[in-house]
Design a protein around this motif. Sequence first.
Motif, short mmCIF file in Angstrom:
data_model
loop_
_atom_site.label_atom_id
_atom_site.label_comp_id
_atom_site.label_asym_id
_atom_site.label_seq_id
_atom_site.Cartn_x
_atom_site.Cartn_y
_atom_site.Cartn_z
N THR A 102 -0.90 -10.74 -5.75
CA THR A 102 0.10 -10.16 -6.64
C THR A 102 -0.48 -9.07 -7.53
OG1 THR A 102 -0.32 -11.85 -8.34
CG2 THR A 102 1.38 -12.34 -6.69
N SER A 103 -1.73 -8.72 -7.32
CA SER A 103 -2.38 -7.72 -8.17
C SER A 103 -1.86 -6.32 -7.86
CB SER A 103 -3.90 -7.75 -7.96
OG SER A 103 -4.22 -7.27 -6.65
N ARG A 104 -2.08 -5.40 -8.77
CA ARG A 104 -1.62 -4.03 -8.59
C ARG A 104 -2.30 -3.36 -7.40
NH1 ARG A 104 -1.30 -1.42 -14.72
NH2 ARG A 104 0.29 -2.87 -15.54
N LYS A 105 -3.48 -3.80 -7.07
CA LYS A 105 -4.22 -3.21 -5.96
C LYS A 105 -3.70 -3.69 -4.61
CE LYS A 105 -8.85 -2.91 -3.94
NZ LYS A 105 -10.28 -3.32 -4.07
N ILE A 106 -3.40 -4.98 -4.50
CA ILE A 106 -3.06 -5.55 -3.19
C ILE A 106 -1.55 -5.63 -2.96
CG2 ILE A 106 -3.31 -7.58 -1.70
CD1 ILE A 106 -5.92 -8.18 -3.05
N ALA A 107 -0.77 -5.90 -3.99
CA ALA A 107 0.68 -6.09 -3.82
C ALA A 107 1.36 -4.93 -3.09
CB ALA A 107 1.34 -6.36 -5.17
N PRO A 108 1.04 -3.66 -3.41
CA PRO A 108 1.70 -2.57 -2.69
C PRO A 108 1.40 -2.54 -1.19
CG PRO A 108 0.72 -1.77 -4.73
CD PRO A 108 0.20 -3.16 -4.52
N VAL A 109 0.29 -3.15 -0.79
CA VAL A 109 -0.07 -3.20 0.63
C VAL A 109 0.76 -4.23 1.37
CG1 VAL A 109 -1.95 -3.77 2.23
CG2 VAL A 109 -2.42 -2.41 0.16
N LEU A 110 1.17 -5.28 0.64
CA LEU A 110 1.84 -6.42 1.28
C LEU A 110 3.35 -6.21 1.34
CD1 LEU A 110 -0.19 -9.36 -0.30
CD2 LEU A 110 -0.62 -8.11 1.83
N GLN A 111 3.76 -5.17 2.06
CA GLN A 111 5.16 -4.85 2.27
C GLN A 111 5.55 -5.19 3.70
OE1 GLN A 111 7.10 -3.86 -0.31
NE2 GLN A 111 5.25 -4.04 -1.57
N GLY B 238 -2.26 -7.12 12.79
CA GLY B 238 -0.91 -7.60 12.96
C GLY B 238 0.10 -6.95 12.04
N ILE B 239 1.36 -7.36 12.23
CA ILE B 239 2.50 -6.87 11.47
C ILE B 239 2.83 -7.89 10.38
CG2 ILE B 239 4.94 -6.24 11.61
CD1 ILE B 239 4.37 -5.74 14.67
N LEU B 240 2.93 -7.43 9.16
CA LEU B 240 3.30 -8.33 8.06
C LEU B 240 4.80 -8.63 8.16
CD1 LEU B 240 2.58 -9.82 5.46
CD2 LEU B 240 3.09 -7.72 4.21
N LEU B 241 5.13 -9.91 8.24
CA LEU B 241 6.52 -10.33 8.35
C LEU B 241 7.13 -10.70 7.00
CD1 LEU B 241 6.38 -12.59 11.55
CD2 LEU B 241 6.83 -10.14 11.39
N SER B 242 6.38 -11.39 6.18
CA SER B 242 6.94 -11.83 4.90
C SER B 242 5.81 -12.13 3.92
CB SER B 242 7.79 -13.10 5.09
OG SER B 242 6.98 -14.20 5.48
N THR B 243 6.17 -12.13 2.65
CA THR B 243 5.23 -12.49 1.59
C THR B 243 5.98 -13.20 0.48
OG1 THR B 243 3.58 -11.64 0.02
CG2 THR B 243 5.49 -10.24 0.49
N ALA C 236 6.36 1.88 4.97
CA ALA C 236 7.31 1.91 3.87
C ALA C 236 7.94 3.29 3.71
CB ALA C 236 6.63 1.50 2.57
N ALA C 237 7.14 4.35 3.86
CA ALA C 237 7.67 5.70 3.65
C ALA C 237 8.78 6.01 4.63
CB ALA C 237 6.55 6.72 3.77
N ALA C 238 8.57 5.66 5.91
CA ALA C 238 9.60 5.92 6.92
C ALA C 238 10.85 5.11 6.66
CB ALA C 238 9.03 5.60 8.31
N ALA C 239 10.68 3.89 6.18
CA ALA C 239 11.83 3.01 5.97
C ALA C 239 12.59 3.35 4.70
CB ALA C 239 11.37 1.56 5.92
#
Length: 241
Positions: free
Chosen positions: A40-49, A7-12, A78-81
């Motif tokens: 909120t960890s450094r590993k997972i937080a960047p994925v949750l955009q 799925g598409i992440l809508l919010s976090t 994220a890169a495209a946006a």
Amino acid sequence: MEWRDEGILLSTRRHGETSAIIEVFTPEHGRHAGVVRGGTSRKIAPVLQPGAQLDVTWRARLEDHIGSFQVEPVRSRAAAALGDRLALAGLNAVTALLAFCLPEREPHKRLYLQSEQLLDLLDATEIWPLAYLRWEVSLLEEMGYALELAACAVTGQTDDLAYVSPKSGRAVSRGAAGDWVDRLLPLPDVLRGAGAAGDDEIAQAFVTTGHFLSAHLAQDLGNKPLPEARARFVDAFTRRL
């Protein structure tokens, strides 16, 4: 209870010290929330955009519990946006509108596919505003506010259609508008899938779709204000004209 979907992440949003609550839009389970442990960890937080494509597994003891997600990234948008102001505003508008109007846990497979295809076009800056407009029209239709633009609501004629009734969403011809012309919404050719689809016509069309999003859809959802992200996208687009 357990299921797996993409799925598409809508919010976090942050939950407690280390976790996050996310909402995803999936084809089989609709808009669905859950807790991501360590979100909120450094590993997972960047994925949750917002806009990210995720492989998610949801688990809960009972179906009506919020449950927890395990997430794996499929692709980031994220890169495209981030490389383009209009693309970023558009991504935020899409995810905000979906989070705003979709009922919880109700599948909308057609809209999901259209949303996924739209977000995958984020780096196609020349065609994206038109694709987004068509998506808004589809969103209105999916939510029960379809625009009927094939024929005049007054005369039944199919030519010289120039306006849209702000109440019914039906087309009105130039000749039939009469004294009501100042109260009608614009019907540029691009809304009917015709013409050259220039940016000026797309901007006109956003006035019409915006009316039905705010005056009909948002009101029927408890008279809540439409997400500001939509207005920011339209503003960014019109500034480009």
